[in-house]
Design an enzyme around this catalytic site. Sequence first.
Site, PDB file in Angstrom:
ATOM      1  N   ASP A  10       0.866  -1.182   0.000  1.00 37.96           N
ATOM      2  CA  ASP A  10       0.000   0.000   0.000  1.00 37.96           C
ATOM      3  C   ASP A  10       0.903   1.233   0.000  1.00 37.96           C
ATOM      4  O   ASP A  10       2.124   1.119   0.180  1.00 37.96           O
ATOM      5  CB  ASP A  10      -0.907   0.010   1.251  1.00 37.96           C
ATOM      6  CG  ASP A  10      -1.875   1.200   1.252  1.00 37.96           C
ATOM      7  OD1 ASP A  10      -2.509   1.455   0.211  1.00 37.96           O
ATOM      8  OD2 ASP A  10      -1.980   1.904   2.284  1.00 37.96           O
ATOM      9  N   SER A  11       0.296   2.409  -0.150  1.00 41.30           N
ATOM     10  CA  SER A  11       1.080   3.641  -0.084  1.00 41.30           C
ATOM     11  C   SER A  11       1.430   3.991   1.364  1.00 41.30           C
ATOM     12  O   SER A  11       2.235   4.878   1.602  1.00 41.30           O
ATOM     13  CB  SER A  11       0.271   4.788  -0.680  1.00 41.30           C
ATOM     14  OG  SER A  11      -0.822   5.076   0.176  1.00 41.30           O
ATOM     15  N   CYS A  73      -4.402  -1.990  -1.749  1.00 43.07           N
ATOM     16  CA  CYS A  73      -4.606  -0.579  -2.062  1.00 43.07           C
ATOM     17  C   CYS A  73      -5.545  -0.537  -3.267  1.00 43.07           C
ATOM     18  O   CYS A  73      -5.269  -1.180  -4.287  1.00 43.07           O
ATOM     19  CB  CYS A  73      -3.255   0.045  -2.406  1.00 43.07           C
ATOM     20  SG  CYS A  73      -3.373   1.691  -3.115  1.00 43.07           S
ATOM     21  N   GLU A 152      -3.263   8.702   8.246  1.00 43.94           N
ATOM     22  CA  GLU A 152      -1.815   8.607   8.491  1.00 43.94           C
ATOM     23  C   GLU A 152      -1.436   9.349   9.777  1.00 43.94           C
ATOM     24  O   GLU A 152      -0.459   9.016  10.427  1.00 43.94           O
ATOM     25  CB  GLU A 152      -1.030   9.168   7.296  1.00 43.94           C
ATOM     26  CG  GLU A 152      -1.141   8.331   6.025  1.00 43.94           C
ATOM     27  CD  GLU A 152      -0.355   7.015   6.040  1.00 43.94           C
ATOM     28  OE1 GLU A 152       0.709   6.972   6.667  1.00 43.94           O
ATOM     29  OE2 GLU A 152      -0.827   6.038   5.424  1.00 43.94           O
ATOM     30  N   HIS A 186      -7.417   2.928   3.403  1.00 39.14           N
ATOM     31  CA  HIS A 186      -7.277   3.823   4.557  1.00 39.14           C
ATOM     32  C   HIS A 186      -8.626   4.081   5.251  1.00 39.14           C
ATOM     33  O   HIS A 186      -8.691   4.302   6.455  1.00 39.14           O
ATOM     34  CB  HIS A 186      -6.694   5.172   4.125  1.00 39.14           C
ATOM     35  CG  HIS A 186      -5.208   5.173   3.932  1.00 39.14           C
ATOM     36  ND1 HIS A 186      -4.599   4.653   2.822  1.00 39.14           N
ATOM     37  CD2 HIS A 186      -4.213   5.630   4.727  1.00 39.14           C
ATOM     38  CE1 HIS A 186      -3.289   4.804   2.931  1.00 39.14           C
ATOM     39  NE2 HIS A 186      -3.028   5.397   4.085  1.00 39.14           N
TER      40      HIS A 186
HETATM   41  N1  DGL Z   1      -4.831   3.186   0.527  1.00 35.48           N
HETATM   42  C1  DGL Z   1      -4.847   3.478  -0.862  1.00 35.48           C
HETATM   43  C2  DGL Z   1      -6.122   3.007  -1.539  1.00 35.48           C
HETATM   44  O1  DGL Z   1      -6.705   2.043  -1.113  1.00 35.48           O
HETATM   45  C3  DGL Z   1      -4.467   4.838  -1.357  1.00 35.48           C
HETATM   46  C4  DGL Z   1      -4.096   5.957  -0.508  1.00 35.48           C
HETATM   47  C5  DGL Z   1      -3.292   7.037  -1.215  1.00 35.48           C
HETATM   48  O2  DGL Z   1      -3.875   7.891  -1.925  1.00 35.48           O
HETATM   49  O3  DGL Z   1      -2.074   6.990  -1.095  1.00 35.48           O
HETATM   50  O4  DGL Z   1      -6.529   3.545  -2.539  1.00 35.48           O
END
Ligand code: DGL
Length: 271
Positions: A10-11, A73, A152, A186
């Site tokens: 994930d990011s 993600c 975050e 997230h």
């Molecule tokens: N957690 C990621 C998702 O499910 C992305 C979050 C980000 O924009 O970095 O899309």
Amino acid sequence: MKEQPIGFLDSGLGGLSVVREVKKILPRENIEYFADKQRQPYGEKSQSELIKFTLQIINFFLKKKIKICVIACNTATAASLKQAKEHFSIPIIGVIKPAVQDAIKKTSSKRIGVIATEFTTKNGAYPKEIKSIAPEIKVFSNFCPEFVSIVEAGKFTAPKTYEVAREYLKPLKDEQIDTLILGCTHYSFLKKIISDIMGPGVILIDPSVSTSLTLKEILIQKGISKEEGKSKENYYTTGLPEKVKKIAKIILSNDNFEIQKVKLEGLEQNI
Ligand code: DGL
């Protein structure tokens, strides 16, 4: 092969929502987790950048001998699941299809809402997937740019978070949806707030739950599920390990792990 780990990417902290669910139903599996914090938010990146990031991280995971990769993600799934599957021979799953299947089962009014990042929303991955299975369903989408930084920072139930969430969710409330997909990993950590605002008439679909069930099915079907011994976990980030750990330990209710800093080739040019 059973002993080989599962890779999650994930990011940032979002994919830990998937790890948290996986740990409940597959408690003995070995885990490798990658938080690409330095290149966050993924939701504001282009498709070609996202493909590059995903392939780069899976290559990193291959050195750790993962048996399967979970793109934990939605943004990376929307942008690069197809390319990643074409590129690598190990099994790779994303989070969108499991969430869509779950949402279609749960909606009775056939009005589904999706909240996601800007990339996932504009890419239309959710409506496309829903319509390919159930074309009669109406899909309403909105992107929630501030949610990722809120998570975050660990501000899961702060008053300001309620304020921001009310604004993002209003258009979906107005459309009288009965099911809402949390289309960014997230957002799973904002479930309390989202559910308070949407009210009891709206079912929340969390891709982390549906994805972990899909993962379990695949491991069992392939005969590679680890059912004995203790689980080992390794966490990596391109960002600052102490910063990631501060919130990760609250999410995982565990303090007993280390996060290693990783340098990926070409990273400086990507940010
Ligand atoms: N957690 C990621 C998702 O499910 C992305 C979050 C980000 O924009 O970095 O899309």
